[in-house]
Design a protein around this motif. Structure first.
Motif, PDB file in Angstrom:
ATOM      1  N   LEU A   1      46.473  52.338  35.822  1.00 12.44           N
ATOM      2  CA  LEU A   1      45.692  51.172  36.217  1.00 12.44           C
ATOM      3  C   LEU A   1      46.279  49.903  35.614  1.00 12.44           C
ATOM      4  O   LEU A   1      46.679  49.883  34.447  1.00 12.44           O
ATOM      5  CB  LEU A   1      44.241  51.305  35.745  1.00 12.44           C
ATOM      6  N   GLY A   2      46.323  48.845  36.421  1.00 11.01           N
ATOM      7  CA  GLY A   2      46.688  47.518  35.946  1.00 11.01           C
ATOM      8  C   GLY A   2      45.635  46.522  36.372  1.00 11.01           C
ATOM      9  O   GLY A   2      44.825  46.801  37.269  1.00 11.01           O
ATOM     10  N   VAL A   3      45.626  45.352  35.745  1.00  6.87           N
ATOM     11  CA  VAL A   3      44.632  44.327  36.072  1.00  6.87           C
ATOM     12  C   VAL A   3      45.298  42.959  36.037  1.00  6.87           C
ATOM     13  O   VAL A   3      46.183  42.706  35.212  1.00  6.87           O
ATOM     14  CB  VAL A   3      43.427  44.376  35.104  1.00  6.87           C
ATOM     15  N   CYS A   4      44.889  42.077  36.959  1.00  6.71           N
ATOM     16  CA  CYS A   4      45.436  40.730  36.991  1.00  6.71           C
ATOM     17  C   CYS A   4      44.454  39.801  37.682  1.00  6.71           C
ATOM     18  O   CYS A   4      43.487  40.241  38.311  1.00  6.71           O
ATOM     19  CB  CYS A   4      46.798  40.687  37.697  1.00  6.71           C
ATOM     20  N   GLY A   5      44.712  38.513  37.584  1.00  5.15           N
ATOM     21  CA  GLY A   5      43.886  37.514  38.239  1.00  5.15           C
ATOM     22  C   GLY A   5      44.223  36.141  37.717  1.00  5.15           C
ATOM     23  O   GLY A   5      44.841  36.003  36.646  1.00  5.15           O
ATOM     24  N   THR A   6      43.848  35.126  38.487  1.00  4.41           N
ATOM     25  CA  THR A   6      44.140  33.733  38.141  1.00  4.41           C
ATOM     26  C   THR A   6      42.844  32.979  37.888  1.00  4.41           C
ATOM     27  O   THR A   6      41.834  33.212  38.542  1.00  4.41           O
ATOM     28  CB  THR A   6      44.914  33.053  39.282  1.00  4.41           C
ATOM     29  N   SER A   7      42.878  32.061  36.926  1.00  6.38           N
ATOM     30  CA  SER A   7      41.748  31.189  36.619  1.00  6.38           C
ATOM     31  C   SER A   7      40.564  32.024  36.143  1.00  6.38           C
ATOM     32  O   SER A   7      40.637  32.676  35.101  1.00  6.38           O
ATOM     33  CB  SER A   7      41.411  30.330  37.829  1.00  6.38           C
ATOM     34  N   GLY A   8      39.451  32.054  36.904  1.00  6.32           N
ATOM     35  CA  GLY A   8      38.353  32.928  36.530  1.00  6.32           C
ATOM     36  C   GLY A   8      38.773  34.386  36.518  1.00  6.32           C
ATOM     37  O   GLY A   8      38.267  35.182  35.720  1.00  6.32           O
ATOM     38  N   GLY A   9      39.713  34.749  37.392  1.00  6.31           N
ATOM     39  CA  GLY A   9      40.264  36.106  37.366  1.00  6.31           C
ATOM     40  C   GLY A   9      41.127  36.339  36.142  1.00  6.31           C
ATOM     41  O   GLY A   9      41.212  37.458  35.623  1.00  6.31           O
ATOM     42  N   GLY A  10      41.780  35.285  35.663  1.00  4.66           N
ATOM     43  CA  GLY A  10      42.522  35.379  34.410  1.00  4.66           C
ATOM     44  C   GLY A  10      41.586  35.539  33.234  1.00  4.66           C
ATOM     45  O   GLY A  10      41.861  36.298  32.292  1.00  4.66           O
ATOM     46  N   ASN A  11      40.455  34.812  33.280  1.00  2.66           N
ATOM     47  CA  ASN A  11      39.440  34.961  32.244  1.00  2.66           C
ATOM     48  C   ASN A  11      38.966  36.402  32.146  1.00  2.66           C
ATOM     49  O   ASN A  11      38.899  36.992  31.053  1.00  2.66           O
ATOM     50  CB  ASN A  11      38.270  34.029  32.558  1.00  2.66           C
ATOM     51  N   LEU A  12      38.634  37.006  33.293  1.00  2.00           N
ATOM     52  CA  LEU A  12      38.133  38.377  33.283  1.00  2.00           C
ATOM     53  C   LEU A  12      39.221  39.379  32.916  1.00  2.00           C
ATOM     54  O   LEU A  12      38.931  40.408  32.293  1.00  2.00           O
ATOM     55  CB  LEU A  12      37.519  38.712  34.639  1.00  2.00           C
ATOM     56  N   SER A  13      40.479  39.084  33.258  1.00  2.00           N
ATOM     57  CA  SER A  13      41.571  39.959  32.838  1.00  2.00           C
ATOM     58  C   SER A  13      41.682  39.970  31.317  1.00  2.00           C
ATOM     59  O   SER A  13      41.858  41.027  30.691  1.00  2.00           O
ATOM     60  CB  SER A  13      42.892  39.502  33.468  1.00  2.00           C
ATOM     61  N   CYS A  14      41.590  38.778  30.708  1.00  4.97           N
ATOM     62  CA  CYS A  14      41.626  38.698  29.246  1.00  4.97           C
ATOM     63  C   CYS A  14      40.390  39.350  28.632  1.00  4.97           C
ATOM     64  O   CYS A  14      40.471  39.990  27.571  1.00  4.97           O
ATOM     65  CB  CYS A  14      41.728  37.239  28.803  1.00  4.97           C
ATOM     66  N   TRP A  15      39.236  39.174  29.263  1.00  3.97           N
ATOM     67  CA  TRP A  15      38.015  39.802  28.775  1.00  3.97           C
ATOM     68  C   TRP A  15      38.153  41.326  28.792  1.00  3.97           C
ATOM     69  O   TRP A  15      37.810  42.010  27.810  1.00  3.97           O
ATOM     70  CB  TRP A  15      36.842  39.375  29.656  1.00  3.97           C
ATOM     71  N   ILE A  16      38.663  41.861  29.885  1.00  2.00           N
ATOM     72  CA  ILE A  16      38.755  43.308  30.063  1.00  2.00           C
ATOM     73  C   ILE A  16      39.608  43.958  28.979  1.00  2.00           C
ATOM     74  O   ILE A  16      39.232  44.988  28.404  1.00  2.00           O
ATOM     75  CB  ILE A  16      39.287  43.634  31.471  1.00  2.00           C
ATOM     76  N   VAL A  17      40.757  43.361  28.653  1.00  2.00           N
ATOM     77  CA  VAL A  17      41.642  44.005  27.678  1.00  2.00           C
ATOM     78  C   VAL A  17      41.098  43.901  26.265  1.00  2.00           C
ATOM     79  O   VAL A  17      41.609  44.581  25.356  1.00  2.00           O
ATOM     80  CB  VAL A  17      43.075  43.437  27.754  1.00  2.00           C
ATOM     81  N   GLY A  18      40.072  43.081  26.061  1.00  2.00           N
ATOM     82  CA  GLY A  18      39.384  43.055  24.774  1.00  2.00           C
ATOM     83  C   GLY A  18      38.206  44.000  24.706  1.00  2.00           C
ATOM     84  O   GLY A  18      37.580  44.144  23.647  1.00  2.00           O
ATOM     85  N   GLN A  19      37.871  44.621  25.844  1.00  2.00           N
ATOM     86  CA  GLN A  19      36.713  45.518  25.906  1.00  2.00           C
ATOM     87  C   GLN A  19      37.098  46.985  26.096  1.00  2.00           C
ATOM     88  O   GLN A  19      36.327  47.879  25.733  1.00  2.00           O
ATOM     89  CB  GLN A  19      35.796  45.102  27.072  1.00  2.00           C
ATOM     90  N   THR A  20      38.249  47.238  26.718  1.00  2.00           N
ATOM     91  CA  THR A  20      38.639  48.611  27.050  1.00  2.00           C
ATOM     92  C   THR A  20      40.152  48.740  27.018  1.00  2.00           C
ATOM     93  O   THR A  20      40.876  47.757  27.223  1.00  2.00           O
ATOM     94  CB  THR A  20      38.121  49.001  28.449  1.00  2.00           C
ATOM     95  N   ASP A  21      40.611  49.972  26.760  1.00  2.62           N
ATOM     96  CA  ASP A  21      42.053  50.235  26.785  1.00  2.62           C
ATOM     97  C   ASP A  21      42.436  51.096  27.984  1.00  2.62           C
ATOM     98  O   ASP A  21      43.506  51.698  28.010  1.00  2.62           O
ATOM     99  CB  ASP A  21      42.493  50.908  25.484  1.00  2.62           C
ATOM    100  N   ARG A  22      41.581  51.138  29.011  1.00  3.15           N
ATOM    101  CA  ARG A  22      41.836  52.006  30.156  1.00  3.15           C
ATOM    102  C   ARG A  22      42.952  51.482  31.059  1.00  3.15           C
ATOM    103  O   ARG A  22      43.487  52.234  31.875  1.00  3.15           O
ATOM    104  CB  ARG A  22      40.556  52.218  30.959  1.00  3.15           C
TER     105      ARG A  22
END
Length: 653
Positions: free
Chosen positions: A505-526
């Motif tokens: 699994l990978g995750v990406c996004g821009t602006s608000g999607g970038g915010n959530l991408s950064c949020w996700i990697v601080g919450q889970t290592d999946r």
């Protein structure tokens, strides 16, 4: 399965992108603009074409060696005005409709703005431009500021960049400046009697919500008047044909939370009375569906009002679709869709009962269509990429729906690669906004990732538009909760269906999607890899450095930092960055004033301090949307880096 090859990163150079069009007054001819990247020059050019509706015959009107954009017919159909940077700066030109050489009309030292309008009798053209004087070198000379917001994404330092309204007499080229008030005055459109110009006044020196316009008029003597103030947003305003009303899309400052839908309104110019025409419509008028294409010329259009003033045509987003609705301007509220299907549609021009529009789908960039409103028929006018797309193995898409953590139904889509077997390595691609949505529109990134063998999961999480106000306002003061759980439950759903590989699994996004991408990697290592682009990572510093920080942070979180410090900390990805173990590539535009570079820099430093694998791709001279419509080298670098990073960490077991 087709033996054709999939879409690859270099195919960005092969696609043609429709980027604006206009319909002649007789409804029989169309001028339109197409963007195309020149491989050798590594630069994007725009060409203007003329199309005969009945015969389908098309011919180029410009040579394709400049950015020739925004073609507009003269009222008599004999001439076409357009913008071009063929001489360096963008200027206004005039071209005979039957062919010939273009005549340059303006010679402003720093060019003119992106919108202009013919007067009803065709004798004048209104446009906007920065005052015609040499620009100071702000990199060398000291300067003082007194604006509340002093720089803005895609514009720069406002004292040096705000525009005024001008009129130009077509016969002899005489130009008159009509406004001079330190606001950014743009998007001129004439009153039906040709005596005044309606325009948008933004970037006022004392304004906090600088991007939302005050509706103003100015007459040919330079007398200005305000029509509408005190609204959260006002967009796409147009006169009715008799000049008695202005029709617009907006939202009053009524205390409702950010993300609340916009409606269509009428403003009676004699009485000042404002009437809402879509109060009963559950979803908003003019919802946002960002597309990964340089197509701003399709979306920057005003409302199309019928000749009799009885109705207006406007975009309405429902879930993952955007369609044109015909909305009644008098009598009982009434609205009816003009277009249908799984697609995103952009209204462009209306002449009588003929409506010109563009339509995109997940596997096709926009093409031109013409609707006959009287009988409900529609005709396709262009096929800009059919030969290219027919020779490619395009991905299939499966619509998904599931219940999130609190039982709320959430919609998403899984874009399957054209080769390989499920479960697929999967990229969770998160939209920005956050009050926007993904859906049935073309995204080059999705095609490129699917072409490389990834499944792409896109989700309209809480805060997305198109699902009603309760859904779109649900994260106020609580970023990283319901939106995060919507995304994670969507990933779990795709895994349970056998589509996504839980170990790749990978995750990406821009602006608000970038915010959530950064949020996700601080919450889970999946996730095995992350690519946040131009993110918000620290709400406290965003509040003071972003061009929208003073109002957006307050509206989203519920107060100023000193009032609710715990909320600012709780909702900031930087608070949890020390937990991150996911290899992270930050992509950052260097002159992004929406999500300034310091947001990525803080996150980068926190991950470095933790010992997490992290790199940063910098985009020199790039603004917030540089990877979508910026310089070609920036777009290519973004695509190269995305494929490289995900291949390195997601595909490697």
């Amino acid at each position: 399965m087709s033996e054709s090859r999939t879409i690859q990163k270099e195919d960005l150079l092969e696609l043609h992108f429709l980027n604006g069009a206009d319909l002649a007054a007789d409804g029989a001819r169309v001028v339109y603009c197409v963007n195309k990247i020149d491989r050798e020059a590594d630069k994007e050019f725009s060409t203007i074409y003329l199309l005969e509706v009945d015969s389908g015959k098309t011919r180029p009107m410009t040579n394709g060696r400049a950015r020739d954009t925004q073609p507009l017919w003269s009222p008599d159909g004999r001439q076409i005005a357009f913008l071009s940077d063929r001489g360096g700066e963008t200027q206004l030109y005039l071209l005979p409709a039957d062919g010939g050489e273009a005549r340059q009309l303006t010679r402003f030292k720093r060019g003119i703005g992106t919108s202009f309008a013919w007067s009803p009798d065709g004798s004048l053209i209104a446009f906007s431009a920065v005052k015609d004087e040499a620009a100071p070198d702000l990199t060398r000379e000291p300067y003082r500021l007194d604006r509340t917001v002093y720089r803005f994404d895609g514009i720069g330092y406002l004292d040096d960049a705000v525009q005024d309204i001008y009129s130009l007499r077509v016969q002899d080229g005489a130009i008159k400046r009509l406004t001079d008030d330190r606001s950014n005055n743009s998007n001129p459109r004439w009153s039906p009697d040709g005596r005044s110009i309606l325009y948008d006044a933004t970037m006022r020196p004392d304004a906090i919500r600088t991007m939302w316009p005050e509706l103003m008029t100015v007459d040919l003597a330079g007398n200005q008047a305000s029509l509408l103030t005190g609204w959260v947003s006002v967009t796409r305003a147009s006169f009715t044909a008799d000049g008695t009303q202005v029709v617009f899309v907006g939202r009053p400052d009524d205390g409702k939370p950010i993300g609340t839908k916009s409606d269509l309104y009428t403003l009676d110019l004699a009485s000042g009375a404002v009437a809402c025409r879509t109060a009963g419509l559950e979803v908003g008028v003019d919802g946002r569906m960002p597309l990964d294409m340089p197509v701003s010329g399709l979306s920057e259009k005003n409302l199309l009002v019928s000749d009799d003033g009885a109705c207006a045509c406007a975009s309405v987003q429902r879930g993952g679709t955007v369609h044109i609705f015909r909305i009644a301007l008098e009598g009982e509220e009434d609205w009816q869709p003009v277009t249908q299907g799984d697609c995103a549609v952009f209204p462009l021009a209306r002449r009588g009962e003929r409506l010109l529009y563009a339509k995109s789908s997940m596997n096709s960039p926009p093409d031109l269509f013409l609707a006959e409103l009287g009988n409900g028929t529609s005709k396709r006018l262009s096929a800009l990429n059919d030969d290219f797309l027919n020779a490619r193995a395009l991905p299939e898409t499966e619509r998904l729906q599931w219940d999130s953590i609190d039982g709320e139904a959430v919609e998403g889509w899984y874009i399957k690669p054209a080769f390989g077997e499920a479960p697929y390595p999967t990229i969770l691609y998160i939209h920005g906004g956050p009050h926007a949505a993904f859906g049935y529109g073309f995204h080059f990134d999705f095609q490129m990732l699917a072409g490389a063998g990834y499944g792409v999961l896109i989700i309209n999480h809480r805060a997305s538009t198109g699902y009603g106000d309760r859904f779109s306002t649900a994260i106020k003061g609580d970023w990283g909760n319901l939106d995060y759980h919507d995304l994670m439950s969507g990933v779990d759903h795709a895994i349970a269906l056998g589509l996504a590989d839980a170990d790749r699994l990978g995750v990406c996004g821009t602006s608000g999607g970038g915010n959530l991408s950064c949020w996700i990697v601080g919450q889970t290592d999946r996730f095995k890899a992350a690519i946040p682009q131009n993110p918000v990572t620290n709400w406290r510093s965003f509040y003071g450095t972003s061009d929208i920080g003073l109002y957006f942070a307050v509206a989203q979180l519920g107060g100023h930092p000193h009032e609710i410090p715990a909320v600012y900390d709780r909702c900031s990805p930087i608070t949890y960055a020390h937990r991150c173990t996911t290899p992270t590539l930050l992509v950052q535009s260097e002159i992004d004033w929406r999500c300034p570079a310091e947001q990525s820099e803080q996150f980068y430093s926190a991950l470095k301090a933790k010992g997490c694998v992290v790199e940063m791709l910098r985009q020199p001279a790039g603004y917030h949307g540089a990877s979508i419509s910026g310089a070609v080298n920036l777009r290519r670098a973004h695509n190269d880096a995305m494929l490289n990073w995900f291949a390195r960490y997601v595909l490697a077991r």
